[in-house]
Design an enzyme around this catalytic site. Sequence first.
Site, PDB file in Angstrom:
ATOM      1  N   ARG A  42       0.830  -1.256   0.183  1.00 46.50           N
ATOM      2  CA  ARG A  42      -0.188  -0.191   0.120  1.00 46.50           C
ATOM      3  C   ARG A  42       0.878   1.348   0.242  1.00 46.50           C
ATOM      4  NH1 ARG A  42      -3.997   0.245   4.746  1.00 46.50           N
ATOM      5  NH2 ARG A  42      -4.790  -1.479   3.698  1.00 46.50           N
TER       6      ARG A  42
ATOM      7  N   ARG B 232      -2.239   7.131   9.578  1.00 45.67           N
ATOM      8  CA  ARG B 232      -2.315   6.319   8.453  1.00 45.67           C
ATOM      9  C   ARG B 232      -2.279   7.632   7.380  1.00 45.67           C
ATOM     10  NH1 ARG B 232      -4.863   1.055   8.365  1.00 45.67           N
ATOM     11  NH2 ARG B 232      -3.834  -0.004  10.190  1.00 45.67           N
TER      12      ARG B 232
ATOM     13  N   LYS C  74      -4.525   1.797  14.842  1.00 46.35           N
ATOM     14  CA  LYS C  74      -4.479   2.891  13.824  1.00 46.35           C
ATOM     15  C   LYS C  74      -5.174   4.056  14.063  1.00 46.35           C
ATOM     16  CE  LYS C  74      -8.308   0.748  11.561  1.00 46.35           C
ATOM     17  NZ  LYS C  74      -8.776   0.023  10.550  1.00 46.35           N
TER      18      LYS C  74
ATOM     19  N   CYS D 111     -15.380  -2.980  -0.292  1.00 47.01           N
ATOM     20  CA  CYS D 111     -13.932  -3.104   0.136  1.00 47.01           C
ATOM     21  C   CYS D 111     -13.385  -4.575  -0.468  1.00 47.01           C
ATOM     22  CB  CYS D 111     -13.867  -3.603   1.556  1.00 47.01           C
ATOM     23  SG  CYS D 111     -14.372  -5.137   2.069  1.00 47.01           S
TER      24      CYS D 111
ATOM     25  N   CYS E  27      -8.071 -10.361   1.277  1.00 49.29           N
ATOM     26  CA  CYS E  27      -8.017  -9.998   2.822  1.00 49.29           C
ATOM     27  C   CYS E  27      -8.162 -11.279   3.850  1.00 49.29           C
ATOM     28  CB  CYS E  27      -9.216  -8.981   2.967  1.00 49.29           C
ATOM     29  SG  CYS E  27      -9.266  -8.517   4.771  1.00 49.29           S
TER      30      CYS E  27
HETATM   31 FE1  SF4 Z   1     -13.108  -5.529   3.752  1.00 46.66          FE
HETATM   32 FE2  SF4 Z   1     -10.883  -6.677   4.783  1.00 46.66          FE
HETATM   33 FE3  SF4 Z   1     -11.497  -4.560   5.472  1.00 46.66          FE
HETATM   34 FE4  SF4 Z   1     -12.893  -6.258   6.384  1.00 46.66          FE
HETATM   35  S1  SF4 Z   1     -10.975  -6.132   6.721  1.00 46.66           S
HETATM   36  S2  SF4 Z   1     -13.685  -4.403   5.660  1.00 46.66           S
HETATM   37  S3  SF4 Z   1     -12.974  -7.794   4.470  1.00 46.66           S
HETATM   38  S4  SF4 Z   1     -11.162  -5.079   3.505  1.00 46.66           S
END
Ligand code: SF4
Length: 591
Positions: free
Chosen positions: A96, A165, A230, A451, A457
Amino acid sequence: MADEARHPPRLPGKRPARLPGPPKPGPAGKATPQKTGLETIKEESRGLRGTVAQALQSDADHFDEAEKQILKFHGLYQQDDRDRRKEGKHYAFMVRSKIPGGRLTASQYLVHEALADGYGNGTLRITTRQDFQLHGVLKGDLRASLRAINQSLVTTLGACGDLVRNVMCCPVPVADDPVLAQIEALAQRLSDHFTPRTRAYHEIWLDGEKVYNGAGGEEPIYGEGYLPRKFKIAVARPGDNCVDVYTQDVGLVAVAEDGAVLGFNLLAGGGMGMTHKKPETFPRLADALAFVTPAEAVPVVEQIVRIQREHGDRTDRRQARLKYLIHRWGVDRFRRELERRLGYALPPPAPTPPLDLDLHLGWHAQGDGRWFLGLSVENGRIQDAGARRLKTALHEIVDTFRPGVRLTANHDLLLTDLCERDRAGVEAVLCAHGVLREDELSNARKYAMACPALPTCGLALAESERVLPAVLDEIERDLAAFGLAGEKLSIRMTGCPNGCARPYVADLGFVGRSADRYAVFVGGRRDGTRLNQLFRDLVPLGELAAAVRPLLALFAQRRAPGEAFGDFCDRLGLDALQSLTATPASHEHAR
Ligand code: SF4
């Protein structure tokens, strides 16, 4: 991506050696809360070094648990392809880049694009914090990736981890609006101020000289333990909440008069993450604390960061965000502590115009004879997908016209500094590659966010980015059928309750509960000033649109003139909405 690592780093079956055991009884026989294992990892990391450099020399395709946690501060998430887990773990990394205010040059854009092709999975992901993410980078390619990013004068340091962040601000490049310039400048000052001072990043990734000077000595603000969790900061301009300023740990809303910024209304204690069925965790909107002058803004925010560093919960990561500290203390006590540290009283917040959410899409004059074009990016994913070749189109445009590139908090993209004579050429490229114009997209699709969730993830409980477009297809059809096609409806989906796409302020929020099941939240405001509420739970993916359909029908029948969907739901209240839309099937879901 896993912008939120809300859960303690205790993975089933993978207990790292350094994590402490359960709390020991205190003198009164009561368990004394102990710091989490991650706190120990941070403190013992020697300024975020740990054993990352040594691990990079090994042939292993991944890092151990402690190294994995340290890597987050360097902007790296160790992940594995969850679509392939049955075959074993296939490790790859999310990289990132931290991009204050989302501002990139054409060259910086092209570097990220080349890295996505050379080392990543061929796509670039715009995050909801105006960052770029590369997905699928192998361990052996990390150093080359980070060097290329840094050579383009962008860093990944501090993009993830328990620290401040990426600092967000409105990305609009209007040259004749001095307010915007001052907002941008403040975001950059805050970003510079809170960038970690450790040299570990340079040592490990950029072949910097080894200069470790002792535990914590390198970090005057963070110390050796960094922050409990964070910490998110955003700066909003008057009247525009494109950065979702109330969802931040600290928000600054500009107060302006006659084109000059008088100061900022200081907000604190916002945050989206929660855990299903744990009422002690919850999304929270920030409270307006005070008014600060432009000169005070950075030192005041530093004192808030220091309060959180010293008083934030380091025994339970689910309680560690600033919002829980303010919730426990109350706003008055928090403000008093802030004023005690500053040595003076802060004035109350100033009146400001109501906020709205401007996506900044389409063509706009910049005020300097040039133009910017806002492009809607589905799910923030820059890729070529079937007839829609956004990545190829952007490559041609950026390579040919050399615009500035700005990433928005709605995971869209602005092409800036374009001359009048470039506009036809830019449009021709977009058209040739099937990229839809703003006026060819429904409002529901433009305002939607998702997301990344699966397959990258590690915290995802359910799909998000890969399924939202199909859910939107159905909702768009329903909106059209009810005569609501033009409705500005914000629909946000996440694969887990951590809330990276900020679903809890949307008109409609779909939050992953388990594989294929979602909690449905309704009644937020598109402008980000009201939280929504749980309407239905455990709704199967295939029935999300059906679960919402009776609400849309009711809205079409009973809305007040000009009333927004979220306002309508909020006005009727959950009980009325549930009874007016109840079906045997919906009762079944609620069980
Ligand atoms: Fe989406 Fe992963 Fe963030 Fe949960 S932690 S909101 S699955 S990107």
